[in-house]
Design an enzyme around this catalytic site. Sequence first.
Site, PDB file in Angstrom:
ATOM      1  N   GLU A 151      10.916   2.321   6.300  1.00 31.57           N
ATOM      2  CA  GLU A 151      10.760   3.304   5.212  1.00 31.57           C
ATOM      3  C   GLU A 151      11.964   4.232   5.091  1.00 31.57           C
ATOM      4  O   GLU A 151      11.880   5.440   5.337  1.00 31.57           O
ATOM      5  CB  GLU A 151       9.493   4.130   5.410  1.00 31.57           C
ATOM      6  CG  GLU A 151       8.240   3.338   5.186  1.00 31.57           C
ATOM      7  CD  GLU A 151       6.985   4.198   5.126  1.00 31.57           C
ATOM      8  OE1 GLU A 151       7.017   5.341   5.623  1.00 31.57           O
ATOM      9  OE2 GLU A 151       5.976   3.715   4.602  1.00 31.57           O
ATOM     10  N   GLU A 306       2.182  -2.804   5.307  1.00 27.65           N
ATOM     11  CA  GLU A 306       1.288  -1.832   5.946  1.00 27.65           C
ATOM     12  C   GLU A 306       0.247  -1.362   4.944  1.00 27.65           C
ATOM     13  O   GLU A 306       0.572  -1.102   3.782  1.00 27.65           O
ATOM     14  CB  GLU A 306       2.056  -0.577   6.376  1.00 27.65           C
ATOM     15  CG  GLU A 306       3.055  -0.736   7.468  1.00 27.65           C
ATOM     16  CD  GLU A 306       3.727   0.615   7.783  1.00 27.65           C
ATOM     17  OE1 GLU A 306       3.201   1.674   7.403  1.00 27.65           O
ATOM     18  OE2 GLU A 306       4.799   0.586   8.399  1.00 27.65           O
TER      19      GLU A 306
HETATM   20  C1  GAL Z   1       3.967   4.725   7.295  1.00 26.98           C
HETATM   21  C2  GAL Z   1       4.835   4.374   8.489  1.00 26.98           C
HETATM   22  C3  GAL Z   1       4.013   3.898   9.654  1.00 26.98           C
HETATM   23  C4  GAL Z   1       2.837   4.807   9.887  1.00 26.98           C
HETATM   24  C5  GAL Z   1       2.023   4.908   8.627  1.00 26.98           C
HETATM   25  C6  GAL Z   1       0.798   5.783   8.771  1.00 26.98           C
HETATM   26  O1  GAL Z   1       4.631   5.577   6.424  1.00 26.98           O
HETATM   27  O2  GAL Z   1       5.759   3.371   8.132  1.00 26.98           O
HETATM   28  O3  GAL Z   1       4.831   3.806  10.804  1.00 26.98           O
HETATM   29  O4  GAL Z   1       3.291   6.070  10.265  1.00 26.98           O
HETATM   30  O5  GAL Z   1       2.825   5.459   7.608  1.00 26.98           O
HETATM   31  O6  GAL Z   1       0.074   5.885   7.584  1.00 26.98           O
END
Ligand code: GAL
Length: 690
Positions: A151, A306
């Site tokens: 990110e 994710e």
């Molecule tokens: C994303 C990040 C992850 C984790 C996640 C939690 O922004 O890439 O590592 O922190 O959020 O929601």
Amino acid sequence: MMIRGRSRRIIFGGDYFPEQWPEATWQEDIRLMKQANVNMVSIGIFSWALLQPDEDTFTFDWLDRVMDLLASNDIDVCLGTATAAQPNWLTRKYDDVLFVGENDQRVAYGSRQTYCVNSPSYRKAVRRLAEEMATHYKDHKALALWHINNEYANKNSMCFCKNCEKAFQRWLQNKYGTIDNLNECWGTIFWSENYRSWDEINTPQMSAGGRNGTKLLDYKRFLSESFFTLYLEEYNVIRSITPQVPITTNFEADWSKFDHYLFRDHLDVASLNLYPDPGNPAAYKWSALRHSMMRSLLQKPFILMEQAPSQVDWYPVNVPKPPGLMRLWSYQALAHGSDSVMFFQWRASKKGAEKYHSAMVPHFGEKSRVFQEVSDLGQELTQLAEIAGSNVDAKVALLLDSDSWWSVDSPYGFGSKSLQNEVFWMSNAQPFPSVLVSYFGELEYYYEAFHALNIPVDVISADYDLSKYKVVVAPLMHMVKTGFKETIEGFVRQGGTFIATYFTGVIDENVGVFLGGYLGPLKDVLGVKVEEYCPLPPGGKNRISFPQAVDGFQNVYQGSIWGEVAHTTTAKPLAYFEDDYYAGSPCFTENRYGQGRAYYIATRPNEDFMRDLIHHLATIHHIEVPVLPAEVELVTRSRETKKFYFYLNHADGERKVKLPQGKYRDLLSGAVCQDTLKLERYGVSILTDV
Ligand code: GAL
């Protein structure tokens, strides 16, 4: 997606941080991964301190053991390069590593993403780690995909350190050639801003309010390119050592911080992290746009890298995903072109920053509702391999232009402006006609209008091939850059329909206003020029009236946010403003140009207008508008002649769908259906023609 050495399948898994757990737990993890049908995990992402405990030592043994264990269990690895969280030793040793905020203060270490994007020490260390990792793992059987950094710009999008300042000066020199040219382009004669040499140019921190918009925008452009070149530091090293392994980096849902289109020729697959708020019943619309953006970036299936199995820990109140919602939203990602369902994270942390965040294996363990739902989904996805690689075929494109975005909204990426944060806003950007105007808000409004009618939309920048689209919409294209006029004129001449909205074509790429009528270079294709802009007060409306019947439109609608005094040249006014001193000025115009048409809309029209406009366009271009109950979404993926119809019920109760004529097989239940489809609350059906 086809991953190295794998046949077609849907990828299922998530971020895995075995370094948080004793090795005995790893065995347990593998057992549960098998149970859940996990076939890929992302590892290593934030583990730099473990991989390189000091400048001259690399310790891969623990990661070797994890990689071997995964390989022997047939689970692929998406290998993180660990560079989003630099170790404290690096930070302490080199004083250029941490980024500097607005008030000249360096951020403290003790978290991730604290690095300055232009720090030479950080960049050097990043290249070295990438080289060590790629060399060490180049032949490892488990290595399926590289995951560079994490990110970009999430927390460190703006830095104002001396290294950035120097690099900015070089960037400007390269762009403008002479300081006189820079002064001319920036208009520094006003307010005595003149610069006499490159080293006089400072970074544009908070000043007394009302700052130079061209300088702000150039700084944003410079930082945007810096994130891309930082990515290239790793990309080039890894590509040269492992040319056969695909490379990605995961993008967050907010694209305001850098221009994502810069990356498109250096990504093998695009990856998305998506965290819609389960407390918001309209969240699926928000997600649909982000999925479409990601799919359009490379014009092929992407990876949902994710999402949360249930709640996150960073909304003010973090409600869980109730039973069924995680499944529904996972299928929504697949529907819009993802070839994967992946989560943050595999096992819920016991300690550290993210222990309140949900995980595939919650603190409660395998007997939990969440793990059960995760495993059920993993099982279901094993039946859907044939979907992988198919894509969504959109005939409508929305143009996303970062320069227009940053010129209209705060270039500092502080999110949307509001009346409440007026003081904050004024001190952080250039003065502007109305805080109610939001570039991305306008793009979102147009996307949602098409999405509400289940018409697929791509989101692209203007240099993509437009010839495959029938309709191209450019919401709030405030800046018109060199070449855009020719692109749009060519598209319309060939029979396309172009739509431009209010406050378009006001500035050129140097943020200089076009004189003699706004719309500037688009005046010809639109057949309109704009004399005055008239922002409406908060809550203010102006009526839009059609003096003569136009196919599919009613007589009167409402506009908000904006009004204009416009004059048609070759366009035909279809509707006029009805109120205020500019009553009678055209508000909605059509210009026939070559084989096509160009429409101009001088306000933010209400939803009724949007619905009727889209039906009107669909009729012209023979675009199908499916009739569905509210809150049921239909997205079609296709490969050659094979089609996959995803019906997704986002409503809070059962819905019945009338199917188009024909017989269909439901890929999830195996049932053959026709005429009517019943969808439970949060129900999903994926149909194919029989
Ligand atoms: C994303 C990040 C992850 C984790 C996640 C939690 O922004 O890439 O590592 O922190 O959020 O929601």
